[in-house]
Scaffold this motif. Structure first.
Motif, PDB file in Angstrom:
ATOM      1  N   GLU A 268       0.818  -1.215   0.000  1.00  0.00           N
ATOM      2  CA  GLU A 268       0.000   0.000   0.000  1.00  0.00           C
ATOM      3  C   GLU A 268       0.847   1.258   0.000  1.00  0.00           C
ATOM      4  N   GLU A 269       2.115   1.148   0.404  1.00  0.00           N
ATOM      5  CA  GLU A 269       3.000   2.302   0.491  1.00  0.00           C
ATOM      6  C   GLU A 269       3.915   2.444  -0.725  1.00  0.00           C
ATOM      7  N   GLU A 270       3.788   1.541  -1.686  1.00  0.00           N
ATOM      8  CA  GLU A 270       4.649   1.569  -2.872  1.00  0.00           C
ATOM      9  C   GLU A 270       3.876   2.069  -4.089  1.00  0.00           C
ATOM     10  N   ASP A 271       4.569   2.804  -4.948  1.00  0.00           N
ATOM     11  CA  ASP A 271       3.984   3.165  -6.236  1.00  0.00           C
ATOM     12  C   ASP A 271       4.072   1.995  -7.209  1.00  0.00           C
ATOM     13  N   VAL A 272       5.138   1.247  -7.108  1.00  0.00           N
ATOM     14  CA  VAL A 272       5.368   0.059  -7.932  1.00  0.00           C
ATOM     15  C   VAL A 272       5.736  -1.081  -6.991  1.00  0.00           C
ATOM     16  N   VAL A 273       5.052  -2.220  -7.111  1.00  0.00           N
ATOM     17  CA  VAL A 273       5.392  -3.388  -6.302  1.00  0.00           C
ATOM     18  C   VAL A 273       6.405  -4.224  -7.086  1.00  0.00           C
ATOM     19  N   SER A 274       7.504  -4.554  -6.425  1.00  0.00           N
ATOM     20  CA  SER A 274       8.558  -5.321  -7.087  1.00  0.00           C
ATOM     21  C   SER A 274       9.007  -6.464  -6.191  1.00  0.00           C
ATOM     22  N   VAL A 275       9.577  -7.489  -6.815  1.00  0.00           N
ATOM     23  CA  VAL A 275       9.968  -8.686  -6.074  1.00  0.00           C
ATOM     24  C   VAL A 275      11.226  -9.267  -6.703  1.00  0.00           C
ATOM     25  N   ASP A 276      11.991  -9.976  -5.887  1.00  0.00           N
ATOM     26  CA  ASP A 276      13.137 -10.756  -6.355  1.00  0.00           C
ATOM     27  C   ASP A 276      12.732 -12.229  -6.360  1.00  0.00           C
ATOM     28  N   GLY A 303      -2.211  -4.924 -10.363  1.00  0.00           N
ATOM     29  CA  GLY A 303      -1.953  -4.624 -11.775  1.00  0.00           C
ATOM     30  C   GLY A 303      -0.512  -4.967 -12.102  1.00  0.00           C
ATOM     31  N   PRO A 304       0.066  -4.336 -13.124  1.00  0.00           N
ATOM     32  CA  PRO A 304       1.442  -4.657 -13.509  1.00  0.00           C
ATOM     33  C   PRO A 304       2.436  -4.440 -12.369  1.00  0.00           C
ATOM     34  N   ALA A 382      15.348  -9.042 -27.195  1.00  0.00           N
ATOM     35  CA  ALA A 382      14.717  -8.773 -28.494  1.00  0.00           C
ATOM     36  C   ALA A 382      13.264  -9.237 -28.489  1.00  0.00           C
ATOM     37  N   GLU A 383      12.986 -10.384 -27.867  1.00  0.00           N
ATOM     38  CA  GLU A 383      11.606 -10.880 -27.825  1.00  0.00           C
ATOM     39  C   GLU A 383      10.715  -9.988 -26.969  1.00  0.00           C
ATOM     40  N   LEU A 384      11.233  -9.537 -25.839  1.00  0.00           N
ATOM     41  CA  LEU A 384      10.428  -8.670 -24.986  1.00  0.00           C
ATOM     42  C   LEU A 384      10.101  -7.364 -25.691  1.00  0.00           C
ATOM     43  N   ALA A 385      11.066  -6.842 -26.425  1.00  0.00           N
ATOM     44  CA  ALA A 385      10.800  -5.612 -27.185  1.00  0.00           C
ATOM     45  C   ALA A 385       9.736  -5.850 -28.249  1.00  0.00           C
ATOM     46  N   ARG A 386       9.718  -7.057 -28.806  1.00  0.00           N
ATOM     47  CA  ARG A 386       8.770  -7.384 -29.872  1.00  0.00           C
ATOM     48  C   ARG A 386       7.336  -7.462 -29.338  1.00  0.00           C
ATOM     49  N   ILE A 387       7.164  -8.043 -28.145  1.00  0.00           N
ATOM     50  CA  ILE A 387       5.806  -8.258 -27.644  1.00  0.00           C
ATOM     51  C   ILE A 387       5.303  -7.107 -26.781  1.00  0.00           C
ATOM     52  N   ALA A 388       6.206  -6.246 -26.323  1.00  0.00           N
ATOM     53  CA  ALA A 388       5.842  -5.224 -25.334  1.00  0.00           C
ATOM     54  C   ALA A 388       4.654  -4.355 -25.728  1.00  0.00           C
ATOM     55  N   PRO A 389       4.581  -3.846 -26.959  1.00  0.00           N
ATOM     56  CA  PRO A 389       3.473  -2.935 -27.277  1.00  0.00           C
ATOM     57  C   PRO A 389       2.090  -3.556 -27.082  1.00  0.00           C
ATOM     58  N   GLU A 390       1.991  -4.879 -27.213  1.00  0.00           N
ATOM     59  CA  GLU A 390       0.689  -5.526 -27.067  1.00  0.00           C
ATOM     60  C   GLU A 390       0.495  -6.178 -25.699  1.00  0.00           C
ATOM     61  N   VAL A 391       1.503  -6.067 -24.825  1.00  0.00           N
ATOM     62  CA  VAL A 391       1.443  -6.743 -23.525  1.00  0.00           C
ATOM     63  C   VAL A 391       1.315  -5.765 -22.372  1.00  0.00           C
ATOM     64  N   THR A 392       2.130  -4.730 -22.354  1.00  0.00           N
ATOM     65  CA  THR A 392       2.237  -3.879 -21.168  1.00  0.00           C
ATOM     66  C   THR A 392       0.908  -3.231 -20.810  1.00  0.00           C
ATOM     67  N   GLY A 393       0.700  -3.139 -19.519  1.00  0.00           N
ATOM     68  CA  GLY A 393      -0.503  -2.503 -19.005  1.00  0.00           C
ATOM     69  C   GLY A 393      -1.711  -3.403 -18.916  1.00  0.00           C
ATOM     70  N   ARG A 394      -1.675  -4.567 -19.568  1.00  0.00           N
ATOM     71  CA  ARG A 394      -2.822  -5.474 -19.527  1.00  0.00           C
ATOM     72  C   ARG A 394      -2.888  -6.196 -18.186  1.00  0.00           C
ATOM     73  N   HIS A 395      -4.106  -6.516 -17.791  1.00  0.00           N
ATOM     74  CA  HIS A 395      -4.305  -7.130 -16.482  1.00  0.00           C
ATOM     75  C   HIS A 395      -5.471  -8.098 -16.562  1.00  0.00           C
ATOM     76  N   SER A 396      -5.347  -9.215 -15.873  1.00  0.00           N
ATOM     77  CA  SER A 396      -6.442 -10.181 -15.774  1.00  0.00           C
ATOM     78  C   SER A 396      -6.664 -10.527 -14.314  1.00  0.00           C
ATOM     79  N   ARG A 397      -7.913 -10.748 -13.960  1.00  0.00           N
ATOM     80  CA  ARG A 397      -8.242 -11.187 -12.615  1.00  0.00           C
ATOM     81  C   ARG A 397      -8.766 -12.602 -12.673  1.00  0.00           C
ATOM     82  N   ALA A 398      -8.317 -13.427 -11.730  1.00  0.00           N
ATOM     83  CA  ALA A 398      -8.736 -14.819 -11.696  1.00  0.00           C
ATOM     84  C   ALA A 398     -10.090 -14.951 -11.013  1.00  0.00           C
TER      85      ALA A 398
END
Length: 659
Positions: A268-276, A303-304, A382-398
């Motif tokens: 709740e205190e983070e703008d971006v949640v990140s993990v190792d 979300g992302p 190279a693959e991540l750059a290829r798919i990024a425009p159609e992937v980033t920001g998308r979200h699904s809920r289970a």
């Protein structure tokens, strides 16, 4: 009302962030130019800088040496590489501990944790906090307007605890805020037991070394206190950088399923949640462990999210450290993207030649740019750059939520429990693995969260529950939801006080338990046979209410004829742990009845299907070749190939299918 904070989308802008921790102070400056060349070759667009740089930035008290960082920031920006700038406060310089020994933490036996490693700071030390704020202030002021700055990374892997005198004073303050006065403390801690009643705040200490078992609620509160003190350290530095750069998101990196932080509260205190995330390449369940951590992190983020660290190949901290075989780094990276990651990063960029982590792999390993690790990293970039425009920001809920709470975990872990074989994290993993093997998509949720959007809620184990959480679960079922609970749930309240009857009365009524007579933990290798499956780890002596249905009954032994699995309407209770296949099949059957099912029907056992928005990720965790049936025609964003009806995946193969 405060303005909304920038999230990961403010940084990615249609890209997947790709890169890793960059520690150029380990190398001659001439190497930096070779680094940026290789970064460009590999498709790196983001690096994290400064995580362990405090002694380089402040070699003596009050002295600032920013020149090298100025040149580095300029060089990275010149080559189009953004910077996640870290505050260096996780590894104080030796002079701080030498001049101010009160900044060093002490363990439960009173031993000092000296400098020479990392995380050697007391979260409660006013001197440490003052010096951490000062270096953070100067760092933020200097680089607030630098065009390379994209994200702030505070500290690193917060994981320290402190039992010293300054921490003891802060612990008392924390306890006053939680319990009010000593009467409230004595009541919460149950100090009537073993003559532990406190008559003066000076008598109250952290749970230091004791002759025998420590007070369980004292230990529980100390774990809460430790999480809160570390969070105070984080928010203090976060607020400094926010003041200088209000439009730049702030994060700190969680460790996967780490017991030391209440990550729901931290998120709740983070703008971006990140993990190792570092699954073991040798672990046959490594992919499922990754999926669990990714599901949990996505749920915390809403979300992302950001994969801050992973290994390009081997790590250096297991007893045996095997490299990732060819293709596995790509597969596990795409698994993270499938589950919502808009950043795929590593520790670290260039493998160290000295220091404690010289055998921990890097994106550029000891073999250099001709090594397999770097070649694979480049192909992935190279693959991540290829798919990024159609992937980033998308979200699904289970449709399915798995409930997890750090406070319940902490309470369940006391040394005086019925079975040391029962471990919260292990049970969480076992239940998630059963759902994963059934190809059922899952979110994670806190037991007090709004659960109304889920068709099915799964509780592997929540030993301690607040009244609010209990009412939430009861209300969820009353409103038509399907609840499946494992054993030892609702046993205690928030102060680890056993509920009357051995389980909260509202939950007993919900599950159809009239009387819970005894808990019967099982030895290693011992099973509890039922008429439906073999149970492991645990069993319980239960009488059911007339309206409850015994879906499985114990056969043989002391519990013969008693219910093993109870159902009352849409509420299920498992008093034992079914063997893995039986748990998978049972949860899959309950999910069907709840109106949900696999992401894709008929999947081979080693293939994982994950939806992100309207994209379908197929991830093959096996070493052979498989054919996956996919109705209709789909374009693979990784290759551009159009597949109709089937997709063939080779060893560690993957496809990202767009409709």
């Amino acid at each position: 009302m405060s303005a909304p904070r920038p999230g990961l989308g403010a940084v990615t802008r249609g890209r997947i962030l790709f890169g890793g921790d960059y520690n150029p102070e380990q190398w001659p400056e001439v190497t930096w130019h070779d680094d940026v060349r290789l970064m460009r070759d590999a498709g790196v667009n983001s690096v994290t800088v400064g995580v362990f740089s405090w002694s380089r930035l402040e070699p003596r008290p009050g002295v600032r040496e920013f020149g090298w960082l100025d040149r580095l920031m300029d060089l990275l920006h010149e080559h189009g590489i953004g910077v996640v700038l870290a505050t260096p406060t996780s590894a104080p310089p030796p002079w701080l501990g030498r001049l101010h020994p009160e900044t060093l933490p002490r363990d439960a036996d009173g031993r000092v944790e000296w400098w020479g490693g990392r995380q050697h700071f007391s979260h409660s030390s006013a001197v440490y906090r003052r010096h951490a704020a000062a270096i953070t202030e100067d760092l933020a002021a200097r680089y607030a307007h630098h065009p390379a700055l994209t994200l702030w990374h505070i500290n690193n892997e917060y994981c320290t605890a402190d039992w010293g005198d300054e921490a003891a004073a802060r612990f008392r303050d924390w306890l006053r805020a939680r319990h009010g006065d000593l009467a409230g403390l004595n009541s919460a801690w149950g100090t009537a037991f073993w003559s532990q009643g406190y008559g003066d705040w000076a008598e109250v200490l952290p749970p230091r070394h004791a002759h025998y078992l420590k007070n369980p609620t004292q230990v529980l509160d100390f774990k809460r206190f430790t999480s809160d003190m570390l969070l105070e350290c984080y928010t203090a530095e976060r607020d400094i950088v926010r003041r200088h750069t209000p439009g730049v998101p702030v994060t700190t990196n969680f460790m996967p399923l780490w017991a030391g932080q209440d990550a729901w509260r931290w998120a709740e205190e983070e703008d971006v949640v990140s993990v190792d995330l570092y699954p073991d390449p040798r672990d046959p369940h490594g992919a499922q462990h990754g999926a669990l951590v990714q599901d949990m992190t996505r749920s915390q983020a809403g979300g992302p999210w950001m994969l801050m660290e992973q290994a390009a190949s081997a790590v250096n901290w297991r007893p045996v450290n095997r490299p990732k075989p060819p293709g596995l780094n790509r597969l596990w990276s795409l698994q993270a993207v499938a589950r919502g990651a808009d950043a795929v990063c590593y520790f670290q960029w260039r493998q160290s030649r000295q220091g404690a982590e010289k055998f921990h792999s890097g994106m550029v390993g000891h073999a250099g740019e001709h090594g397999r690790a770097f070649r694979e990293v480049g192909r992935l970039g190279a693959e991540l750059a290829r798919i990024a425009p159609e992937v980033t920001g998308r979200h699904s809920r289970a449709d399915i939520a798995v409930l997890h709470d750090w406070h319940a975990w902490w309470a369940s872990a006391h040394e005086g429990r019925l079975s040391t074989r029962v471990d919260h994290a292990d049970l969480l993993t076992t239940w998630h693995r059963a759902l994963w093997r059934a190809h059922l998509a899952t979110d994670f949720a806190h037991p007090e969260h709004d659960l109304g959007a889920y068709r099915m809620v799964v509780v592997p184990q929540l030993y301690a529950l607040t009244d609010r959480a209990v009412e939430n679960l009861v209300g969820y079922v009353r409103d038509g939801g399907t609840l499946v609970s494992g054993f030892l749930t609702g046993v205690a309240d928030q102060d680890d006080r056993i509920r009357e009857g051995g389980m909260d009365a509202r939950l007993r009524a919900l599950f159809g338990i009239r009387t819970l007579h005894e808990w019967w933990p099982l030895e290693t290798g011992e099973t509890a046979t039922t008429d439906a499956f073999d149970g492991t780890l645990w069993s319980e002596e239960i009488d059911k209410t007339p309206d409850a249905v015994a879906e499985a009954v114990y056969r043989g032994g002391d519990l013969d004829g008693l219910p093993a699995v109870l159902r009352t309407g849409r509420a299920w209770y498992l008093s034992t742990l079914p063997a893995p296949d039986a748990l998978r099949d049972l949860l899959a059957s309950i999910a069907r009845d709840a109106g949900t099912g696999p992401v894709l029907a008929g999947l081979p056992a080693d293939v994982e299907a994950v939806r992100r928005g309207d994209l379908l990720f197929l991830l093959h965790h096996g070493r052979g070749t498989v054919t996956v049936e996919v109705p209709g025609s789909h374009r693979d964003l990784l290759t551009g190939t159009v597949h109709t009806g089937t997709v063939v995946l080779g060893r560690y193969g993957a496809a990202v299918l767009a409709p």
